[in-house]
Scaffold this motif. Structure first.
Motif, PDB file in Angstrom:
ATOM      1  N   HIS A 214       0.747  -1.169   0.158  1.00 52.37           N
ATOM      2  CA  HIS A 214       0.035   0.099  -0.015  1.00 52.37           C
ATOM      3  C   HIS A 214       0.860   1.230  -0.100  1.00 52.37           C
ATOM      4  O   HIS A 214       2.039   1.296   0.575  1.00 52.37           O
ATOM      5  N   ASN A 215       0.418   2.165  -0.516  1.00 59.20           N
ATOM      6  CA  ASN A 215       1.102   3.479  -0.531  1.00 59.20           C
ATOM      7  C   ASN A 215       1.570   3.994   0.602  1.00 59.20           C
ATOM      8  O   ASN A 215       2.723   4.671   0.983  1.00 59.20           O
ATOM      9  N   ARG A 216       0.859   3.666   1.712  1.00 59.29           N
ATOM     10  CA  ARG A 216       1.089   4.439   3.175  1.00 59.29           C
ATOM     11  C   ARG A 216       2.313   3.566   3.664  1.00 59.29           C
ATOM     12  O   ARG A 216       2.732   3.928   4.577  1.00 59.29           O
ATOM     13  N   ARG A 217       2.767   2.473   3.239  1.00 59.85           N
ATOM     14  CA  ARG A 217       3.782   1.583   3.824  1.00 59.85           C
ATOM     15  C   ARG A 217       5.046   1.555   2.862  1.00 59.85           C
ATOM     16  O   ARG A 217       5.714   0.532   2.959  1.00 59.85           O
ATOM     17  N   ILE A 218       5.215   2.535   1.860  1.00 61.26           N
ATOM     18  CA  ILE A 218       6.188   2.691   0.778  1.00 61.26           C
ATOM     19  C   ILE A 218       7.628   2.746   1.584  1.00 61.26           C
ATOM     20  O   ILE A 218       8.582   2.067   1.667  1.00 61.26           O
ATOM     21  N   ARG A 219       7.536   3.755   2.633  1.00 58.99           N
ATOM     22  CA  ARG A 219       8.745   4.159   3.441  1.00 58.99           C
ATOM     23  C   ARG A 219       9.335   2.901   4.226  1.00 58.99           C
ATOM     24  O   ARG A 219      10.527   2.801   4.332  1.00 58.99           O
ATOM     25  N   ARG A 220       8.453   2.029   4.738  1.00 55.73           N
ATOM     26  CA  ARG A 220       9.002   0.878   5.410  1.00 55.73           C
ATOM     27  C   ARG A 220       8.825  -0.404   4.790  1.00 55.73           C
ATOM     28  O   ARG A 220       9.223  -1.400   5.538  1.00 55.73           O
ATOM     29  N   HIS A 221       8.712  -0.376   3.631  1.00 58.51           N
ATOM     30  CA  HIS A 221       8.852  -1.690   2.673  1.00 58.51           C
ATOM     31  C   HIS A 221      10.175  -2.217   2.535  1.00 58.51           C
ATOM     32  O   HIS A 221      11.083  -1.144   2.135  1.00 58.51           O
TER      33      HIS A 221
ATOM     34  N   PHE B 178       1.398   4.217  -7.683  1.00 56.18           N
ATOM     35  CA  PHE B 178       1.546   3.097  -6.977  1.00 56.18           C
ATOM     36  C   PHE B 178       3.016   2.621  -6.849  1.00 56.18           C
ATOM     37  O   PHE B 178       4.073   3.368  -7.306  1.00 56.18           O
ATOM     38  N   PHE B 179       3.403   1.728  -5.846  1.00 52.42           N
ATOM     39  CA  PHE B 179       4.465   1.250  -5.606  1.00 52.42           C
ATOM     40  C   PHE B 179       4.855  -0.331  -5.949  1.00 52.42           C
ATOM     41  O   PHE B 179       4.198  -1.124  -5.427  1.00 52.42           O
ATOM     42  N   GLY B 180       5.755  -0.558  -6.993  1.00 59.29           N
ATOM     43  CA  GLY B 180       5.744  -2.035  -7.454  1.00 59.29           C
ATOM     44  C   GLY B 180       6.515  -2.066  -8.847  1.00 59.29           C
ATOM     45  O   GLY B 180       7.350  -1.214  -9.171  1.00 59.29           O
ATOM     46  N   PHE B 181       5.793  -3.016  -9.553  1.00 67.95           N
ATOM     47  CA  PHE B 181       6.538  -3.149 -10.923  1.00 67.95           C
ATOM     48  C   PHE B 181       5.301  -2.969 -12.239  1.00 67.95           C
ATOM     49  O   PHE B 181       4.115  -2.761 -11.705  1.00 67.95           O
ATOM     50  N   LYS B 182       5.773  -3.089 -13.320  1.00 67.68           N
ATOM     51  CA  LYS B 182       4.962  -2.773 -14.473  1.00 67.68           C
ATOM     52  C   LYS B 182       5.039  -4.164 -15.270  1.00 67.68           C
ATOM     53  O   LYS B 182       6.206  -4.612 -15.537  1.00 67.68           O
ATOM     54  N   LEU B 183       3.924  -4.762 -15.730  1.00 72.15           N
ATOM     55  CA  LEU B 183       3.793  -5.862 -16.562  1.00 72.15           C
ATOM     56  C   LEU B 183       3.417  -5.371 -17.744  1.00 72.15           C
ATOM     57  O   LEU B 183       2.355  -4.979 -18.033  1.00 72.15           O
ATOM     58  N   HIS B 184       4.403  -5.431 -18.903  1.00 70.90           N
ATOM     59  CA  HIS B 184       4.070  -5.231 -20.071  1.00 70.90           C
ATOM     60  C   HIS B 184       3.766  -6.498 -21.081  1.00 70.90           C
ATOM     61  O   HIS B 184       4.697  -7.491 -20.849  1.00 70.90           O
ATOM     62  N   LEU B 185       2.839  -6.528 -21.679  1.00 69.95           N
ATOM     63  CA  LEU B 185       2.396  -7.666 -22.465  1.00 69.95           C
ATOM     64  C   LEU B 185       2.002  -7.497 -23.744  1.00 69.95           C
ATOM     65  O   LEU B 185       1.068  -6.208 -24.028  1.00 69.95           O
ATOM     66  N   VAL B 186       1.889  -8.529 -24.826  1.00 73.49           N
ATOM     67  CA  VAL B 186       1.264  -8.345 -25.999  1.00 73.49           C
ATOM     68  C   VAL B 186       0.379  -9.459 -26.266  1.00 73.49           C
ATOM     69  O   VAL B 186       0.660 -10.693 -25.901  1.00 73.49           O
ATOM     70  N   VAL B 187      -0.752  -9.429 -26.702  1.00 78.11           N
ATOM     71  CA  VAL B 187      -1.592 -10.427 -27.144  1.00 78.11           C
ATOM     72  C   VAL B 187      -1.944 -10.132 -28.445  1.00 78.11           C
ATOM     73  O   VAL B 187      -2.012  -9.179 -29.312  1.00 78.11           O
TER      74      VAL B 187
END
Length: 214
Positions: free
Chosen positions: A44-51, A68-77
């Motif tokens: 969650h965005n509120r927990r970014i600093r202590r992640h 958001f904090f995380g990754f991006k999934l790039h895909l082709v279909v």
């Protein structure tokens, strides 16, 4: 059966074979493809600093909905909802950056949203791969003339959004309970493989007649 803790210990050793098997599960290019990206939040965005689990790997990014904090999934279909290629990047990666690698080896026409608007990218893809790249123009841009068939196909771009929705809600590739970056990758790859084995995938309903020259 092995215990839960022993199973978790063995998960990292399955990452490479799973990646190879996912590549085997990809569909075949039909000449009509759709590219998009989606966020994979790890907390969650509120927990970014202590992640701590993804510190130095994940990054803050922005979608059309929120930060958001995380990754991006790039895909082709393709037009049958089958995966053609995927790539996972930090959340702050520009959608246009991995596009050339994702579309390597494909042909025909590729349709994307406003995040992929780039004249240089479209020219590079046409020169190197022979791909006709169509990105939805931004609201402050002037519209360009398009063939009727291309305009109708561009309206079918929601198929890739349906695929992403099924990956998140059915295959459950996104959650915030990861304790290891490697196991995060295993979870995502397993979710993608599970989607590839779905007997019924979202497919493109061509309810219009393509002319012989299309």
């Amino acid at each position: 059966l092995v215990s839960y803790h022993r199973f978790v210990e063995w998960m990292p050793s399955a990452l490479l074979p799973l990646c190879v098997y996912l590549k085997h599960c990809f569909g075949a290019c039909s000449g009509i493809s759709f590219i998009d990206s989606s966020s994979l939040k790890v907390c969650h965005n509120r927990r970014i600093r202590r992640h701590k689990v993804f510190r130095g790997l994940a990054a803050r990014g922005k979608t059309s909905v929120d930060w958001f904090f995380g990754f991006k999934l790039h895909l082709v279909v393709n037009d049958q909802g089958e995966l053609l290629n995927i790539q996972i990047t930090p959340g702050n990666t520009d959608d246009r950056k991995p596009a050339c690698d994702l579309l390597q080896g494909l042909y025909g026409k590729v349709f994307a949203d406003r995040g992929y608007v780039s004249k240089a990218l479209a020219e590079r893809l046409f020169e190197t791969c022979g791909i006709e790249f169509f990105a939805k123009p931004r609201r402050n841009m002037t519209n360009h003339l398009m063939r009727l068939t291309d305009k109708l196909l561009a309206r079918k771009r929601a198929i890739v959004e349906t695929v992403i929705d099924q990956l998140k809600n059915i295959s459950q590739i996104e959650h915030s309970r990861h304790r290891s970056p490697t196991n995060f990758m295993v979870n995502v790859i397993c979710g993608l493989i599970a989607y590839c084995h779905q007997p019924k995938k979202p497919s493109l309903n061509l309810d219009f007649a393509l002319p012989p020259s299309a």
